[in-house]
Design a protein around this motif. Structure first.
Motif, PDB file in Angstrom:
ATOM      1  N   GLU A 103       1.007  -1.410  -0.231  1.00  0.00           N
ATOM      2  CA  GLU A 103      -0.284   0.097   0.170  1.00  0.00           C
ATOM      3  C   GLU A 103       0.946   1.459   0.209  1.00  0.00           C
ATOM      4  OE1 GLU A 103      -4.216   1.758   2.544  1.00  0.00           O
ATOM      5  OE2 GLU A 103      -2.359   0.533   3.209  1.00  0.00           O
ATOM      6  N   ALA A 104       1.642   0.967   0.750  1.00  0.00           N
ATOM      7  CA  ALA A 104       2.472   2.811   0.817  1.00  0.00           C
ATOM      8  C   ALA A 104       3.845   2.655  -0.581  1.00  0.00           C
ATOM      9  CB  ALA A 104       3.906   2.192   2.005  1.00  0.00           C
ATOM     10  N   LEU A 105       3.747   1.718  -1.252  1.00  0.00           N
ATOM     11  CA  LEU A 105       4.425   2.030  -2.168  1.00  0.00           C
ATOM     12  C   LEU A 105       3.615   2.019  -3.397  1.00  0.00           C
ATOM     13  CD1 LEU A 105       6.878  -0.825  -1.882  1.00  0.00           C
ATOM     14  CD2 LEU A 105       7.189   1.401  -2.370  1.00  0.00           C
ATOM     15  N   GLY A 106       1.991   2.583  -3.056  1.00  0.00           N
ATOM     16  CA  GLY A 106       0.883   2.570  -4.148  1.00  0.00           C
ATOM     17  C   GLY A 106       0.264   1.345  -5.014  1.00  0.00           C
ATOM     18  N   TYR A 107       0.680   0.248  -4.457  1.00  0.00           N
ATOM     19  CA  TYR A 107      -0.042  -1.129  -5.774  1.00  0.00           C
ATOM     20  C   TYR A 107      -0.788  -1.191  -5.136  1.00  0.00           C
ATOM     21  CZ  TYR A 107       4.139  -0.533  -8.199  1.00  0.00           C
ATOM     22  OH  TYR A 107       5.177   0.443  -8.835  1.00  0.00           O
ATOM     23  N   LEU A 108      -1.876  -0.526  -3.897  1.00  0.00           N
ATOM     24  CA  LEU A 108      -3.436  -1.101  -3.910  1.00  0.00           C
ATOM     25  C   LEU A 108      -4.575  -0.813  -4.741  1.00  0.00           C
ATOM     26  CD1 LEU A 108      -4.133  -2.024  -0.284  1.00  0.00           C
ATOM     27  CD2 LEU A 108      -3.156  -3.235  -1.792  1.00  0.00           C
ATOM     28  N   GLN A 109      -5.562  -1.148  -5.330  1.00  0.00           N
ATOM     29  CA  GLN A 109      -6.480  -0.469  -5.877  1.00  0.00           C
ATOM     30  C   GLN A 109      -7.376   0.335  -5.135  1.00  0.00           C
ATOM     31  OE1 GLN A 109      -8.760  -4.256  -7.857  1.00  0.00           O
ATOM     32  NE2 GLN A 109      -7.515  -4.916  -8.219  1.00  0.00           N
ATOM     33  N   PRO A 110      -7.354   0.949  -5.437  1.00  0.00           N
ATOM     34  CA  PRO A 110      -9.088   2.001  -5.121  1.00  0.00           C
ATOM     35  C   PRO A 110     -10.262   1.292  -4.432  1.00  0.00           C
ATOM     36  CG  PRO A 110      -8.066   3.347  -7.687  1.00  0.00           C
ATOM     37  CD  PRO A 110      -7.880   1.454  -7.295  1.00  0.00           C
ATOM     38  N   ARG A 111     -10.281   2.348  -3.638  1.00  0.00           N
ATOM     39  CA  ARG A 111     -11.406   1.734  -2.815  1.00  0.00           C
ATOM     40  C   ARG A 111     -11.189   0.088  -3.126  1.00  0.00           C
ATOM     41  NH1 ARG A 111     -12.774   4.846  -6.781  1.00  0.00           N
ATOM     42  NH2 ARG A 111     -13.314   2.677  -8.255  1.00  0.00           N
ATOM     43  N   GLY A 112      -9.984  -0.796  -1.957  1.00  0.00           N
ATOM     44  CA  GLY A 112     -10.641  -2.065  -1.603  1.00  0.00           C
ATOM     45  C   GLY A 112      -8.876  -2.138  -0.665  1.00  0.00           C
ATOM     46  N   ARG A 113      -8.685  -3.609  -0.522  1.00  0.00           N
ATOM     47  CA  ARG A 113      -6.963  -3.935  -0.514  1.00  0.00           C
ATOM     48  C   ARG A 113      -7.227  -4.982  -1.320  1.00  0.00           C
ATOM     49  NH1 ARG A 113      -5.489  -0.726   2.623  1.00  0.00           N
ATOM     50  NH2 ARG A 113      -4.447  -2.347   3.625  1.00  0.00           N
ATOM     51  N   ALA A 114      -7.395  -4.983  -2.669  1.00  0.00           N
ATOM     52  CA  ALA A 114      -7.202  -5.822  -3.671  1.00  0.00           C
ATOM     53  C   ALA A 114      -5.378  -5.055  -4.430  1.00  0.00           C
ATOM     54  CB  ALA A 114      -7.804  -6.752  -4.361  1.00  0.00           C
ATOM     55  N   VAL A 115      -4.983  -5.765  -4.663  1.00  0.00           N
ATOM     56  CA  VAL A 115      -3.306  -6.295  -5.286  1.00  0.00           C
ATOM     57  C   VAL A 115      -3.928  -5.174  -6.683  1.00  0.00           C
ATOM     58  CG1 VAL A 115      -0.718  -6.109  -5.373  1.00  0.00           C
ATOM     59  CG2 VAL A 115      -1.918  -7.188  -3.359  1.00  0.00           C
ATOM     60  N   ASP A 116      -3.219  -4.443  -7.199  1.00  0.00           N
ATOM     61  CA  ASP A 116      -3.356  -3.942  -8.527  1.00  0.00           C
ATOM     62  C   ASP A 116      -2.299  -4.926  -9.593  1.00  0.00           C
ATOM     63  OD1 ASP A 116      -3.634  -2.640 -11.213  1.00  0.00           O
ATOM     64  OD2 ASP A 116      -3.679  -0.181 -10.352  1.00  0.00           O
ATOM     65  N   THR A 117      -2.692  -5.661  -9.384  1.00  0.00           N
ATOM     66  CA  THR A 117      -2.014  -6.380 -10.466  1.00  0.00           C
ATOM     67  C   THR A 117      -1.397  -6.283 -11.233  1.00  0.00           C
ATOM     68  OG1 THR A 117      -2.402  -8.781  -9.277  1.00  0.00           O
ATOM     69  CG2 THR A 117      -1.642  -9.053 -11.232  1.00  0.00           C
ATOM     70  N   THR A 118      -1.845  -5.237 -12.943  1.00  0.00           N
ATOM     71  CA  THR A 118      -2.044  -5.246 -13.650  1.00  0.00           C
ATOM     72  C   THR A 118      -0.967  -3.976 -13.793  1.00  0.00           C
ATOM     73  OG1 THR A 118      -4.361  -5.421 -14.477  1.00  0.00           O
ATOM     74  CG2 THR A 118      -2.743  -3.995 -15.419  1.00  0.00           C
ATOM     75  N   ARG A 119      -0.965  -3.186 -12.998  1.00  0.00           N
ATOM     76  CA  ARG A 119       0.389  -1.676 -13.240  1.00  0.00           C
ATOM     77  C   ARG A 119       1.130  -2.391 -12.270  1.00  0.00           C
ATOM     78  NH1 ARG A 119       1.107   2.808  -9.466  1.00  0.00           N
ATOM     79  NH2 ARG A 119      -0.483   1.866  -7.996  1.00  0.00           N
ATOM     80  N   LEU A 120       1.092  -2.943 -11.831  1.00  0.00           N
ATOM     81  CA  LEU A 120       2.550  -4.503 -10.384  1.00  0.00           C
ATOM     82  C   LEU A 120       3.402  -4.400 -11.503  1.00  0.00           C
ATOM     83  CD1 LEU A 120       4.376  -4.482  -8.884  1.00  0.00           C
ATOM     84  CD2 LEU A 120       2.860  -5.980  -7.507  1.00  0.00           C
ATOM     85  N   VAL A 121       2.723  -5.239 -12.325  1.00  0.00           N
ATOM     86  CA  VAL A 121       3.513  -6.304 -13.173  1.00  0.00           C
ATOM     87  C   VAL A 121       3.687  -5.186 -14.550  1.00  0.00           C
ATOM     88  CG1 VAL A 121       2.918  -8.213 -15.370  1.00  0.00           C
ATOM     89  CG2 VAL A 121       2.005  -8.339 -13.728  1.00  0.00           C
ATOM     90  N   ALA A 122       3.400  -4.144 -15.090  1.00  0.00           N
ATOM     91  CA  ALA A 122       4.434  -3.461 -16.117  1.00  0.00           C
ATOM     92  C   ALA A 122       4.957  -2.592 -15.372  1.00  0.00           C
ATOM     93  CB  ALA A 122       2.671  -2.272 -16.036  1.00  0.00           C
ATOM     94  N   ASP A 123       5.621  -2.217 -14.207  1.00  0.00           N
ATOM     95  CA  ASP A 123       6.233  -1.583 -13.301  1.00  0.00           C
ATOM     96  C   ASP A 123       7.173  -2.858 -13.130  1.00  0.00           C
ATOM     97  OD1 ASP A 123       4.774   0.817 -13.622  1.00  0.00           O
ATOM     98  OD2 ASP A 123       4.267   0.844 -10.860  1.00  0.00           O
ATOM     99  N   LEU A 124       6.947  -3.845 -13.174  1.00  0.00           N
ATOM    100  CA  LEU A 124       8.316  -4.911 -12.738  1.00  0.00           C
ATOM    101  C   LEU A 124       8.815  -5.079 -14.003  1.00  0.00           C
ATOM    102  CD1 LEU A 124       6.000  -7.838 -10.900  1.00  0.00           C
ATOM    103  CD2 LEU A 124       8.472  -6.584  -9.610  1.00  0.00           C
ATOM    104  N   ASP A 125       7.989  -4.745 -15.608  1.00  0.00           N
ATOM    105  CA  ASP A 125       8.591  -5.127 -16.359  1.00  0.00           C
ATOM    106  C   ASP A 125       9.603  -3.685 -16.722  1.00  0.00           C
ATOM    107  OD1 ASP A 125       6.504  -7.199 -17.084  1.00  0.00           O
ATOM    108  OD2 ASP A 125       5.470  -6.564 -18.196  1.00  0.00           O
ATOM    109  N   ALA A 126       9.086  -2.957 -16.089  1.00  0.00           N
ATOM    110  CA  ALA A 126       9.914  -1.708 -16.301  1.00  0.00           C
ATOM    111  C   ALA A 126      10.933  -1.219 -15.609  1.00  0.00           C
ATOM    112  CB  ALA A 126       8.777  -0.414 -16.681  1.00  0.00           C
ATOM    113  N   ASP A 127      10.780  -2.679 -14.549  1.00  0.00           N
ATOM    114  CA  ASP A 127      11.793  -2.018 -13.800  1.00  0.00           C
ATOM    115  C   ASP A 127      11.865  -0.224 -12.533  1.00  0.00           C
ATOM    116  OD1 ASP A 127      13.364  -4.208 -14.176  1.00  0.00           O
ATOM    117  OD2 ASP A 127      14.929  -3.671 -15.191  1.00  0.00           O
ATOM    118  N   ARG A 128      11.084  -0.658 -12.694  1.00  0.00           N
ATOM    119  CA  ARG A 128      10.589   0.617 -11.949  1.00  0.00           C
ATOM    120  C   ARG A 128      11.017   0.708 -10.452  1.00  0.00           C
ATOM    121  NH1 ARG A 128       7.446   5.331 -13.266  1.00  0.00           N
ATOM    122  NH2 ARG A 128       7.220   5.510 -11.442  1.00  0.00           N
TER     123      ARG A 128
END
Length: 376
Positions: free
Chosen positions: A266-291
């Motif tokens: 959550e602190a790193l900004g990867y929880l979905q809005p209005r919930g406790r689920a991980v934003d998998t799509t954005r996290l995978v994209a950022d892992l691809d980009a080595d963010r």
């Protein structure tokens, strides 16, 4: 000194199990082929087949012709003697299968459930699917296995409510819901535990008795196999890694975050809005980009894996889920465990990726179904 010898009933039961398993894995075999496969004598096989024909679980087919040796009748499993239900219930709804002893999927039923998932909606879909599959069955339902996307108290079959759960809202009592719908008590477990059993049945964990599997997707969890047995804990909370202590660099700051794993995500900004689920799509994209923020999540996961490796001493660590199998996650966990003194666990991505919990529930259901015809 007297020696306790196995009883005749036990010997018969063991022989019947070997014979039944051989026919189930190769429908259409003859008695001679079963004897060759199992190593049992032909008279022993013939006696077992006679008992299993009497129970109705085996059926004789056509006589074989040609080849060397005497002709024989083929043997198959008769689904009319009984089947199993394997069901997966989670954020995507409910999917269930009617399964024969030889692994054939005789019917599949699905019910969608809107998000956010409530216990009432999920329970209603679960009952509808199980009732429909029971009606589809050509014989009695003898085994039911159910996978749910939350921890399960194995003593009661109830889902355990946790404050950070991204999916289920409210208590779900599977055993109570299915009473009167199916004729046997269902075996209920967490989806990650079933996924680990799928890996052991047909994936990277085959033949390994000490395994830690991390599931990293919209939700985060783990399953633990120790000495060949699943570890659940007193109330089914073993493996809830979302609550494990973790450390990661904070977003936009050099100061490290020390929190639960879900708190770090959550602190790193990867929880979905209005919930406790991980934003998998954005996290995978950022892992691809080595963010850096995504790589910080990988570091946090690796730290949790290291702590669990020291506690559990697994031979294998399996990484699964939508972002758990990502190369950056696998590399981070591999490097961290490699640098941990004394830890010798191998790290590997999961091989069973499609409906893994259902695959595990199905494999367990077929094994349990086999035992329902044998002498105790």
């Amino acid at each position: 000194m007297s020696v306790d010898l196995p009883s005749l009933d036990l010997l018969r039961s063991l022989s019947d199990r070997h014979v039944l398993a051989a026919v189930a894995s190769s429908p259409g075999v003859t008695r001679a082929a079963v004897a060759a496969t199992t190593g049992l004598s032909k008279p022993t096989v013939s006696q077992s087949v006679a008992r299993l024909l009497d129970t109705g679980v085996l059926a004789e087919g056509e006589r074989t012709t040609g080849g060397r040796g005497r002709a024989g009748t083929t043997l198959t499993v008769d689904a009319a003697a009984g089947c199993a239900l394997a069901v997966q219930a989670g954020p995507g709804g409910v999917v269930g299968e009617l399964v024969a002893l030889d692994g054939r999927i005789l019917a599949t039923r699905r019910r969608a459930v809107s998000v956010p998932v409530t216990s009432r909606a999920l329970g209603r879909a679960l009952v509808e699917v199980c009732r429909a599959l029971a009606s589809d069955s050509p014989g009695p339902v003898r085994v039911v296995t159910v996978s749910v996307a939350d921890p399960v108290d194995r003593r009661t079959g109830r889902v355990v409510e946790l404050p950070e759960s991204p999916f289920l809202v409210g208590e779900l009592d599977v055993v109570d819901l299915l009473e009167g719908v199916v004729p046997v008590r269902p075996v209920v477990d967490n989806d990650v535990s079933w996924a680990l059993l799928a890996e052991q049945a047909r994936g990277v964990a085959a033949g390994v008795d000490d395994v830690l599997q991390l599931y990293l997707d919209d939700g985060m969890g783990a399953a633990i196999l120790t000495g060949g047995r699943l570890l659940h804990g007193s109330r089914g909370l073993a493996g809830e890694i979302a609550y494990a202590q973790a450390h990661a660099p904070a977003r936009g700051s050099r100061r490290a975050v020390s929190d639960t794993l879900i708190g770090c995500v959550e602190a790193l900004g990867y929880l979905q809005p209005r919930g406790r689920a991980v934003d998998t799509t954005r996290l995978v994209a950022d892992l691809d980009a080595d963010r850096p923020t995504a790589l910080a999540v990988a570091e946090a996961v690796a730290g949790v894996a290291r702590a669990h490796a020291y506690l559990l001493d697994p031979e294998l660590v399996v990484l699964s889920g939508g972002w758990g199998r990502h190369t950056r996650i696998v590399d981070a966990v591999t490097t961290t465990l490699g640098d941990a003194g004394g830890v010798t666990a191998t790290v590997a991505p999961a091989e069973v990726t499609d409906d893994a919990p259902l695959v595990g529930a199905r494999a367990t259901a077929v094994d349990a179904l086999l035992d329902t015809w044998l002498v105790a």
